[in-house]
Design an enzyme around this catalytic site. Structure first.
Site, short mmCIF file in Angstrom:
data_model
loop_
_atom_site.label_atom_id
_atom_site.label_comp_id
_atom_site.label_asym_id
_atom_site.label_seq_id
_atom_site.Cartn_x
_atom_site.Cartn_y
_atom_site.Cartn_z
N CYS A 363 38.15 44.29 33.06
CA CYS A 363 37.39 44.13 34.21
C CYS A 363 38.05 42.71 34.99
CB CYS A 363 35.79 43.72 34.10
SG CYS A 363 35.13 44.06 32.52
N ARG A 392 37.54 44.88 20.28
CA ARG A 392 36.16 43.81 19.48
C ARG A 392 36.48 43.76 18.62
NH1 ARG A 392 33.74 48.22 23.99
NH2 ARG A 392 35.16 47.57 25.94
N GLN A 410 41.15 51.29 26.87
CA GLN A 410 40.32 52.32 28.02
C GLN A 410 40.83 52.91 28.98
OE1 GLN A 410 37.43 48.60 28.53
NE2 GLN A 410 36.16 50.29 27.80
N ASP A 412 40.51 53.00 32.40
CA ASP A 412 39.54 51.80 32.53
C ASP A 412 39.78 51.96 33.99
OD1 ASP A 412 36.77 50.02 32.84
OD2 ASP A 412 37.76 48.70 31.29
N HIS A 414 38.03 50.04 37.57
CA HIS A 414 37.29 48.88 38.50
C HIS A 414 37.47 48.87 40.64
CE1 HIS A 414 37.72 47.54 34.86
NE2 HIS A 414 36.71 47.11 34.80
N LYS A 497 23.92 51.77 34.46
CA LYS A 497 24.81 52.35 34.44
C LYS A 497 23.98 53.27 34.19
CE LYS A 497 25.07 53.22 29.82
NZ LYS A 497 26.26 52.17 28.14
N HIS A 543 32.90 49.97 37.67
CA HIS A 543 33.09 49.97 36.54
C HIS A 543 33.29 51.54 35.88
CE1 HIS A 543 32.78 45.52 34.96
NE2 HIS A 543 31.90 45.64 36.48
#
Length: 670
Positions: A363, A392, A410, A412, A414, A497, A543
């Site tokens: 992000c 991670r 990911q 991902d 945004h 979320k 997200h």
RNA sequence: GCCGACCUGGCGCAAUUGGUAGCGCAUCGCACUUGUAAUGCGAGGGUUAGGGGUUCGAGUCCCCUGGUCGGCUCCA
């Protein structure tokens, strides 16, 4: 049955009025052996519970969810008794029923071994066969403390009571404190006892033979890392041996689908020790699948108004200070690389170094892209998408195949939106996510709404912002028509979320996509856009990860399909098997035609016999096997063999090609 | 991270109380040329996860490290 002496009580059993003698209990009402307890006014009770005038009563069958819990809870007691028979020094923790079974925690000097489990099962058999009665006895704090003086963990539970106990709720309920005595039917003596809310089966014999102790493990007392670890024994128990067997078969089926096993068998991916825990490499077959999965996702994103961005794997620390990650989640990140530091001979820093971090999230990078220019409301919604590699530092004990890794990709996105378009954009995102998951073959969903937990400092930002964000998410979720399950306290630190939970082919649920609202990062990064009236406004961020991580989704699909992927995903879609070498060129020619259409096809030129080739490619789960011999070549045809063993012979080549292309195009599982 | 179990050729497994590593599949070679789930014969391949210790001798016993598995905890 003793005749009443002058008065009777009226109760309702399953809604039907029944008269029984005063002082009667459930055994009077329910003579069927399958009824093991009852609900009286909605409360679960032992059958020995005395009935009162006006009680509304329902029998609890051993096969019902309540009945199974009672069976397993009673089995847990028998396990504890067995443990203390063998080791009187063992201190009791808690022993509740869980999904498909039960466990009991013990404080013992020596951890249990698998061999101990066999001895304990034998001991349990003896207890079960002795037909001890479970008898409920009401006590009070003072008396219980005396009785259980040698059970320190039980004493702690007595002090806690009701709602404070969490997992200990099976021991001490919200109401009165009770102890269950195990009574020897021959002598009437109490053989064993345990602090317990109940209810229980009337008799240990009813546990029967359909139980097994399954594994040993450690568990923190009351689930807290700071507490002592107790030794936990897990078991399973069922009303019949057939049901036990069926349960074991379900476990075997799940084991067969295990993506870690299939990943090796199908040569899809591996975790070389040399690289490190939780870091996967994808082999050519797995790589092909990934590419297909990702390409399709890219195509759909492009069609839906997303723009593609790329960002590096590492960054200077400042970015994650700004985002709050280093403040809140540094533990979950790989430690920094310190670069450019210069130290003189005295060990004094001459030039300040820079810490670089592997990114745990994408992000902040996408935010910088937003900030790269002045933004107008006309730019919004801005939808930035990336297959972003994140790292991670998961605790070593939590790593698990592809579903819990330290390095992942990911999918991902945004989305930067105005408050006015937030709701419609969220609706679009949810529909997009569900549609795409369906394309990959998952179609049984429910939603989970994760909200903040009051008072937990982990959650940053204003309460009022959280409330409005949560309300919006809930509204969108409800509009989807899917089942919505609350998940209090499960939110990300920056916002609430919705997560999409998918049920797979054998009914297991997996958390897939998450859609998170974030009012926090736009503030931290001071994001702005110019509104139609010329004022500067703050955008809202959404997200959204769709697969979650590509690796994890890959693992889930592998288990969902048990490695038998639909043709569009299968690494090898078609394999040609000549009946004899002389027919291989004929298949090569068909392969050339199919390859020209983008089909992944190989022709098996090995000198194995045809039957062996069929075996090999069946094990490799290739959806289409094309077999060709003299009869096929003579009539410009081929023969199909499918994974279920069926065959279609003498299919004209043109039709066969069409059949294959159609299956790929429709994303069907052949 | 914590508790426990485990780690033997690419894969799956064997190796009595510590006595000097075997089998199947896979791989390679040769022969066979076959119509729907294993053709035959032969060959190569392991300093038993890595390191240290005990012992005349360690795959077997002890310690450390790495990894895997089952749980607990965690999961932005």
């Amino acid at each position: 049955m003793a005749k009443s002496r002058g008065f009777e009580v009226q109760v309702k059993v399953n809604g039907q009025p029944v008269e029984v003698d005063a002082g009667s209990d459930g055994f009077k009402l329910f003579t069927e052996k399958t009824i093991v307890a009852m609900r009286v006014g909605g409360e679960l009770r032992d059958l020995a519970h005395k009935l009162q005038d006006g009680d509304q009563i329902e029998g609890v069958s051993i096969g019902s969810p309540d009945g199974l819990n009672i069976l397993r809870h009673s089995a847990a007691h028998v396990l504890a008794q067995a443990v203390q028979n063998i080791n009187p020094e063992a201190k009791l923790g808690i022993g509740p029923p869980v999904t498909d079974g039960f466990y009991y925690d013990f404080d013992v000097d020596q951890p249990f071994t698998p061999e101990d489990l066999r001895a304990l099962e034998k001991q349990m058999q003896k207890i079960i066969q002795s037909g001890q009665r479970f008898v409920r006895r009401v006590t009070n704090d003072g008396d219980a403390r005396v009785e259980l003086a040698s059970e320190p963990y039980k004493l702690e539970l007595i002090g806690l009571k009701g709602s404070d106990v969490g997992d200990g709720a099976a021991e001490v309920g919200a109401g009165e404190l009770t102890i269950y005595d195990n009574i020897d039917p021959a002598t009437g003596n109490t053989i064993w006892k345990d602090l317990c809310r109940g209810p229980h089966l009337p008799n240990t014999r009813m546990i029967g033979q359909a139980f097994a102790l399954t594994r040993v493990a450690a568990a923190y007392w009351r689930g807290n890392e700071k507490n002592k670890q107790l030794q936990r024994i897990y078991g399973t128990a069922w009303p019949s041996k057939d049901e036990l067997r069926a349960h074991q078969e379900r476990l075997e089926e799940a084991a067969k689908r295990d993506h870690r096993r299939l990943g090796a068998e199908l040569d899809l991916f591996s975790f070389p020790e040399e690289i490190g825990s939780g870091l996967a490499v994808f082999h050519p077959k797995g790589g092909t699948m990934r590419r297909v999965m990702e390409d399709y996702s890219r195509k759909r994103h492009e069609e839906s108004g997303y723009e593609f961005v790329y960002s590096p794997h590492i960054t200077k620390s400042h970015l994650f200070e700004a985002s709050g990650h280093l403040q809140w989640y540094a533990d979950g990140m790989f430690p920094p690389m310190r670069l450019d530091e210069e130290i003189d001979e005295q060990g004094v820093v001459r030039k300040q170094g820079q810490d670089y971090y592997l990114k745990p999230m994408n992000c902040p990078f996408h935010i910088l892209i937003f900030k790269s220019q002045s933004r107008s409301y006309r730019d919004l919604p801005l939808r930035l998408f990336e297959f972003g590699s994140v790292y991670r530092y998961e605790k070593s004990g939590t790593l698990h195949g592809l579903t819990r890794v330290r390095g992942m990709t990911q999918d991902d996105a945004h989305l930067f939106v105005t408050p006015e378009t937030m709701e419609s954009e969220l609706t679009n995102v949810l529909n997009f996510v569900l549609g795409l998951l369906r394309d990959y073959g998952l179609d049984d969903f429910y939603l989970e709404l994760s909200t903040k937990e009051a008072g937990n400092p982990k959650f940053v930002g204003d309460d009022s912002i959280w409330q409005s964000a949560t309300a919006t998410l809930e509204k969108v979720a409800l509009q989807s028509g899917l089942e919505l399950v609350p998940d209090p306290g499960g939110a990300a630190f920056y916002g609430p979320k919705i997560s999409v939970q998918a049920r797979d082919a054998i009914g297991r649920t997996w958390q897939m996509s998450t859609i998170q609202l974030d009012f926090n990062l736009p503030q931290r990064f001071d994001l702005e856009y110019t509104a139609p009236d010329g004022t500067r406004q703050r955008p809202i961020m959404i997200h959204r990860a769709l697969f979650g991580s590509v690796e994890r989704f890959f693992g889930v699909l592998t288990e969902h399909y048990a490695g038998h992927f639909p043709a569009w995903l299968a690494p090898v879609q078609v394999v040609g098997i000549p009946v004899a070498d002389e027919f291989a060129p004929y298949l090569d020619e068909i392969a050339t035609q199919l390859r020209a259409k983008g089909v992944r096809i190989t022709v098996d030129h090995s000198d194995d016999r045809m039957q062996k080739k069929i075996l090999n490619h069946t094990k490799a789960k290739v959806p289409f096997m094309l077999i060709a011999g003299g009869q096929d070549r003579d009539s410009n045809a081929i023969s199909f063999r499918f994974l279920d063993g069926t065959q279609q012979n003498g299919i004209p080549v043109a039709g066969a090609i069409e059949r294959i292309l159609k299956a790929i195009d429709s994303k069907a599982q052949v």
